[in-house]
Write an enzyme that holds these catalytic residues in place. Structure first.
Site, mmCIF file in Angstrom:
data_model
loop_
_atom_site.group_PDB
_atom_site.id
_atom_site.type_symbol
_atom_site.label_atom_id
_atom_site.label_comp_id
_atom_site.label_asym_id
_atom_site.label_seq_id
_atom_site.Cartn_x
_atom_site.Cartn_y
_atom_site.Cartn_z
ATOM 1 N N LYS A 102 -1.535 -3.685 32.442
ATOM 2 C CA LYS A 102 -0.194 -4.105 32.005
ATOM 3 C C LYS A 102 0.320 -5.303 32.817
ATOM 4 O O LYS A 102 -0.217 -5.643 33.874
ATOM 5 C CB LYS A 102 0.754 -2.909 32.099
ATOM 6 N N TYR A 160 3.491 0.865 20.354
ATOM 7 C CA TYR A 160 4.211 2.032 20.881
ATOM 8 C C TYR A 160 5.133 2.648 19.833
ATOM 9 O O TYR A 160 6.166 3.227 20.184
ATOM 10 C CB TYR A 160 5.000 1.633 22.129
ATOM 11 N N ASN A 164 3.844 1.065 34.989
ATOM 12 C CA ASN A 164 2.831 1.965 35.562
ATOM 13 C C ASN A 164 1.416 1.382 35.526
ATOM 14 O O ASN A 164 0.439 2.125 35.586
ATOM 15 C CB ASN A 164 2.915 3.353 34.905
ATOM 16 N N HIS A 210 -2.567 1.412 30.779
ATOM 17 C CA HIS A 210 -2.534 2.378 29.677
ATOM 18 C C HIS A 210 -3.948 2.845 29.421
ATOM 19 O O HIS A 210 -4.892 2.056 29.500
ATOM 20 C CB HIS A 210 -1.978 1.709 28.412
ATOM 21 N N GLU A 260 -5.835 2.078 18.479
ATOM 22 C CA GLU A 260 -5.214 1.133 19.415
ATOM 23 C C GLU A 260 -6.056 -0.132 19.594
ATOM 24 O O GLU A 260 -5.522 -1.237 19.597
ATOM 25 C CB GLU A 260 -4.973 1.828 20.758
HETATM 26 P P1 CMP Z 1 1.688 4.564 28.518
HETATM 27 O O1 CMP Z 1 0.601 5.490 28.911
HETATM 28 O O2 CMP Z 1 1.291 3.174 28.170
HETATM 29 O O3 CMP Z 1 2.488 5.194 27.259
HETATM 30 C C1 CMP Z 1 3.874 4.998 27.036
HETATM 31 C C2 CMP Z 1 4.532 4.213 28.123
HETATM 32 O O4 CMP Z 1 5.949 4.273 28.152
HETATM 33 C C3 CMP Z 1 4.106 4.788 29.456
HETATM 34 O O5 CMP Z 1 2.753 4.485 29.707
HETATM 35 C C4 CMP Z 1 5.120 4.125 30.386
HETATM 36 O O6 CMP Z 1 4.786 2.775 30.669
HETATM 37 C C5 CMP Z 1 6.376 4.103 29.516
HETATM 38 N N1 CMP Z 1 7.378 5.127 29.856
HETATM 39 C C6 CMP Z 1 8.553 4.884 30.431
HETATM 40 N N2 CMP Z 1 9.253 6.016 30.583
HETATM 41 C C7 CMP Z 1 8.514 7.011 30.095
HETATM 42 C C8 CMP Z 1 8.713 8.420 29.968
HETATM 43 N N3 CMP Z 1 9.828 9.043 30.366
HETATM 44 N N4 CMP Z 1 7.706 9.152 29.418
HETATM 45 C C9 CMP Z 1 6.577 8.534 28.980
HETATM 46 N N5 CMP Z 1 6.349 7.191 29.062
HETATM 47 C C10 CMP Z 1 7.308 6.444 29.618
#
Ligand code: CMP
Length: 147
Positions: A10, A50, A113, A116, A127
């Protein structure tokens, strides 16, 4: 049986220069790259990728983040790819990520984070199809001696 997963390094991790270290961890865990490219998510791209999260409290922040700079998208392959990559990536919330996982090492927050990883074989294929055409995917075996 070897299977494939899809991953996104990311924008926060790319911006910090962590792309090589993260790819090295993935390759070091026994994955081979089947496709890789650098992309900039548009807002449309983020809404499509998303879509299941539209309307959730974190969605707008997620879209702003994912469109803030380039990402690396990749298809990776090994035995049991989806589960193995998710183990290496760690918990979605880096506060809960185990020592040694990519998110523990590189994430800045729950939204930022770092990476993904797809959660099923079916979602992985859906995806990666957003970013790769069939001809972009290396189907030949290439880990043979190159001399
Ligand atoms: P990812 O695994 O890419 O899938 C959804 C993304 O939304 C997650 O990683 C985070 O980057 C973001 N995100 C932010 N807040 C939340 C939350 N409360 N729960 C899940 N995903 C979140």
């Amino acid at each position: 049986m070897k299977t494939r997963s899809f991953t996104i390094i990311k924008p926060n991790a790319v911006a910090k220069g962590s792309t090589g270290k993260i790819l090295d961890m993935i390759i070091g865990a026994g994955f081979t790259l089947r496709a890789v490219r650098m992309v900039c998510f548009s807002r449309n791209d983020a809404y499509r990728f998303y879509g299941e999260h539209i309307g959730k409290p974190f969605f707008d922040e997620l879209v702003d983040f994912m469109t803030s700079g380039p990402s690396i998208v990749a298809i990776v392959e090994r035995e049991d790819a989806v589960a193995t990559l998710r183990e290496l990536v760690g918990a979605t919330n880096p506060a809960n990520a185990k020592e040694g996982t990519i998110r523990k090492l590189f994430a800045d927050s729950l939204t930022r984070n770092a990476i993904h990883a797809s959660d099923s074989d079916e979602n992985a294929r859906r995806e990666w199809s957003q970013w790769f055409a069939p001809e972009d995917i290396m189907e030949a075996e290439y880990n043979f001696p190159m001399i």
